[in-house]
Design a protein around this motif. Sequence first.
Motif, PDB file in Angstrom:
ATOM      1  N   VAL A 168     -30.822   7.941 -44.122  1.00 34.23           N
ATOM      2  CA  VAL A 168     -31.199   9.327 -43.841  1.00 34.23           C
ATOM      3  C   VAL A 168     -30.861   9.633 -42.386  1.00 34.23           C
ATOM      4  O   VAL A 168     -31.331   8.970 -41.486  1.00 34.23           O
ATOM      5  CB  VAL A 168     -32.696   9.559 -44.088  1.00 34.23           C
ATOM      6  N   GLY A 211     -37.431  17.946 -43.937  1.00 35.52           N
ATOM      7  CA  GLY A 211     -38.267  17.472 -42.843  1.00 35.52           C
ATOM      8  C   GLY A 211     -37.700  16.263 -42.127  1.00 35.52           C
ATOM      9  O   GLY A 211     -38.158  15.896 -41.065  1.00 35.52           O
ATOM     10  N   LEU A 212     -36.693  15.618 -42.717  1.00 41.18           N
ATOM     11  CA  LEU A 212     -36.133  14.420 -42.090  1.00 41.18           C
ATOM     12  C   LEU A 212     -34.668  14.582 -41.709  1.00 41.18           C
ATOM     13  O   LEU A 212     -34.273  14.257 -40.611  1.00 41.18           O
ATOM     14  CB  LEU A 212     -36.291  13.218 -43.020  1.00 41.18           C
ATOM     15  N   PRO A 219     -30.721  10.135 -53.760  1.00 43.35           N
ATOM     16  CA  PRO A 219     -31.909   9.311 -53.699  1.00 43.35           C
ATOM     17  C   PRO A 219     -32.550   9.123 -55.067  1.00 43.35           C
ATOM     18  O   PRO A 219     -33.301   8.203 -55.276  1.00 43.35           O
ATOM     19  CB  PRO A 219     -32.851  10.089 -52.772  1.00 43.35           C
ATOM     20  N   VAL A 220     -32.275  10.001 -56.008  1.00 43.70           N
ATOM     21  CA  VAL A 220     -32.884   9.888 -57.321  1.00 43.70           C
ATOM     22  C   VAL A 220     -31.777   9.874 -58.360  1.00 43.70           C
ATOM     23  O   VAL A 220     -30.676  10.359 -58.119  1.00 43.70           O
ATOM     24  CB  VAL A 220     -33.822  11.088 -57.602  1.00 43.70           C
TER      25      VAL A 220
ATOM     26  N   GLN B  22     -39.877  13.750 -36.236  1.00 42.53           N
ATOM     27  CA  GLN B  22     -38.793  13.788 -37.223  1.00 42.53           C
ATOM     28  C   GLN B  22     -38.739  12.504 -38.027  1.00 42.53           C
ATOM     29  O   GLN B  22     -38.199  12.463 -39.114  1.00 42.53           O
ATOM     30  CB  GLN B  22     -37.455  14.012 -36.529  1.00 42.53           C
ATOM     31  N   ASN B  23     -39.275  11.448 -37.456  1.00 36.28           N
ATOM     32  CA  ASN B  23     -39.271  10.173 -38.153  1.00 36.28           C
ATOM     33  C   ASN B  23     -40.555   9.938 -38.927  1.00 36.28           C
ATOM     34  O   ASN B  23     -40.834   8.818 -39.344  1.00 36.28           O
ATOM     35  CB  ASN B  23     -39.017   9.030 -37.183  1.00 36.28           C
ATOM     36  N   GLY B  24     -41.339  10.978 -39.068  1.00 38.79           N
ATOM     37  CA  GLY B  24     -42.485  10.885 -39.954  1.00 38.79           C
ATOM     38  C   GLY B  24     -43.772  10.430 -39.312  1.00 38.79           C
ATOM     39  O   GLY B  24     -44.699  10.038 -40.010  1.00 38.79           O
ATOM     40  N   GLU B 106     -33.217   5.431 -30.619  1.00 38.51           N
ATOM     41  CA  GLU B 106     -33.138   4.591 -31.811  1.00 38.51           C
ATOM     42  C   GLU B 106     -33.865   3.274 -31.605  1.00 38.51           C
ATOM     43  O   GLU B 106     -34.565   2.776 -32.477  1.00 38.51           O
ATOM     44  CB  GLU B 106     -31.679   4.295 -32.144  1.00 38.51           C
ATOM     45  N   GLU B 107     -33.675   2.733 -30.426  1.00 40.67           N
ATOM     46  CA  GLU B 107     -34.294   1.442 -30.165  1.00 40.67           C
ATOM     47  C   GLU B 107     -35.806   1.588 -30.069  1.00 40.67           C
ATOM     48  O   GLU B 107     -36.555   0.754 -30.577  1.00 40.67           O
ATOM     49  CB  GLU B 107     -33.747   0.845 -28.867  1.00 40.67           C
ATOM     50  N   SER B 138     -35.434   2.696 -44.261  1.00 37.20           N
ATOM     51  CA  SER B 138     -34.680   3.811 -44.818  1.00 37.20           C
ATOM     52  C   SER B 138     -35.590   4.941 -45.271  1.00 37.20           C
ATOM     53  O   SER B 138     -35.119   6.035 -45.544  1.00 37.20           O
ATOM     54  CB  SER B 138     -33.829   3.330 -46.000  1.00 37.20           C
ATOM     55  N   ARG B 140     -37.310   4.981 -48.061  1.00 35.45           N
ATOM     56  CA  ARG B 140     -37.176   5.173 -49.503  1.00 35.45           C
ATOM     57  C   ARG B 140     -38.319   4.513 -50.263  1.00 35.45           C
ATOM     58  O   ARG B 140     -38.806   3.455 -49.880  1.00 35.45           O
ATOM     59  CB  ARG B 140     -35.858   4.559 -49.985  1.00 35.45           C
ATOM     60  N   PRO B 147     -35.719   4.920 -57.820  1.00 39.43           N
ATOM     61  CA  PRO B 147     -36.098   5.699 -56.648  1.00 39.43           C
ATOM     62  C   PRO B 147     -37.000   6.877 -57.006  1.00 39.43           C
ATOM     63  O   PRO B 147     -36.801   7.529 -58.033  1.00 39.43           O
ATOM     64  CB  PRO B 147     -34.761   6.205 -56.094  1.00 39.43           C
ATOM     65  N   VAL B 148     -37.973   7.121 -56.172  1.00 40.93           N
ATOM     66  CA  VAL B 148     -38.898   8.223 -56.388  1.00 40.93           C
ATOM     67  C   VAL B 148     -38.847   9.133 -55.174  1.00 40.93           C
ATOM     68  O   VAL B 148     -38.802   8.665 -54.044  1.00 40.93           O
ATOM     69  CB  VAL B 148     -40.336   7.696 -56.573  1.00 40.93           C
ATOM     70  N   LYS B 149     -38.832  10.424 -55.432  1.00 41.03           N
ATOM     71  CA  LYS B 149     -38.749  11.377 -54.331  1.00 41.03           C
ATOM     72  C   LYS B 149     -40.150  11.811 -53.919  1.00 41.03           C
ATOM     73  O   LYS B 149     -40.870  12.422 -54.693  1.00 41.03           O
ATOM     74  CB  LYS B 149     -37.922  12.582 -54.759  1.00 41.03           C
TER      75      LYS B 149
END
Lengths: 224, 224
Positions: A168, A211-212, A219-220, B22-24, B106-107, B138, B140, B147-149
């Motif tokens: 992502v 949002g990301l 992804p699905v 942005q990274n949650g 990133e680091e 990732s 995910r 995979p689930v969204k």
Amino acid sequence: MRILIVEDEPTLGPQLKNTLEQNGYAVDLSTDGEDGHFLGATEDYDAVVLDLGLPEIDGLTVLGMWRKEGRTFPVLVLTARDGWSDKVAGLDGGADDYLAKPFQTEELIARLRALIRRASGNSSSELIAGPVRLDTRSGRVTLDGEPVKLTAQEYKLLSYLLHHKGKVVSRTELIEHIYDQDFDRDSNTIEVFVTRIRKKLGSDVITTIRGLGYSLDEPVGQRG
Amino acid sequence: MRILIVEDEPTLGPQLKNTLEQNGYAVDLSTDGEDGHFLGATEDYDAVVLDLGLPEIDGLTVLGMWRKEGRTFPVLVLTARDGWSDKVAGLDGGADDYLAKPFQTEELIARLRALIRRASGNSSSELIAGPVRLDTRSGRVTLDGEPVKLTAQEYKLLSYLLHHKGKVVSRTELIEHIYDQDFDRDSNTIEVFVTRIRKKLGSDVITTIRGLGYSLDEPVGQRG
DNA sequence: TCCTCGACGATCAGAATGCGCATGGAATAA
DNA sequence: TTATTCCATGCGCATTCTGATCGTCGAGGA
């Protein structure tokens, strides 16, 4: 793809920058070791072209500092002399490839391409996602075999996503890798280009992760 | 996951907050030592990013105060580049990791992820509970390999529960770690999201402990 | 054991929010 | 000029939040 050039020769530097930009890279140019080191330490590059013969701080020193600081971008080292020993030292010091001056820009570009490809874990020069293919050598993009004409920015964006397929990628990351140093981060250009690419290649090529950011693998929907 | 940034530089601070969000992550930003210390002492964070060069109170002092007060959250210390002695002092003073400015975001993110993972006792970047897997790198989530969204909030909630597998997590705790400072605590959003997650991942993934909260592994009731 | 009641959690639907998309036009480069 | 890139605006929709209602569990009493 964003590249840093650290090169003090007043003609070669800008000339390289120009050539690389024409080849679809975002390029920052630094003319001395200190500034170059700072840029490499702060900004996020996909590859670095580093001249060993620099004023003030030596290129090898800069390289050593980066590596000590944990920077992992691939570094292509340029040296003026017949410097066989330089080559050894450079590779020992953490360089990923080596090019002796004078050189042909074509070769430099080819080597850079290979470095970036390797760094992103791709083995072929052709990047594929579903019906879309991008050939990094020729810079051509095809959809179901049909050639598609992309503008420069569209190409850069798609290329970066393809290099990081499955991951992502946030809008910030895209901006950092598509544009060079000075760019206003508060705009919706990324969205605009995503829209454009989707129009040309089909809307299901690029997935939005709300949002990301964006992602290339769906992804699905895999089965089995 | 909720993070506190104590950083006085007017550009770097907000920029970091933005990136982390942005990274949650839920992020609180404090621009001076006193306020930062207060937040760290009163609120409940999963990790703290602490700049050593602060006005008023020095970062190291703040860190010392927290530790003396029994705060155990992992602290990532930022220091100016030459500060080799700072590093030693920082680690001695109870910091868990160390990053020299300038650094690449990133680091920082990677290190934070590692810190939070270590703090919750997980060794892998993949969190597993029965048929559910969440890859923190990732972002995910999969159910039986499929995979689930998940939406952003669903992901945050599930992620927190997975990081504290086996523990009973109260509604208050969830709210504190999923939202940042100012959020109305009197609402049933948590229940709503638990319902949504159960719909997507199966109702037996999250166990309700009536009167206390939720849990991922059933703490009682194993057989054999 | 069964019933009743109270409290808490689950669920649903509608409202509000904010993100991402699209479009047109201005600015810039070729 | 023409093509491309950038910016600003309004719109649509996914997501989130709120409030109301329904369901369920457990305690206590008969």
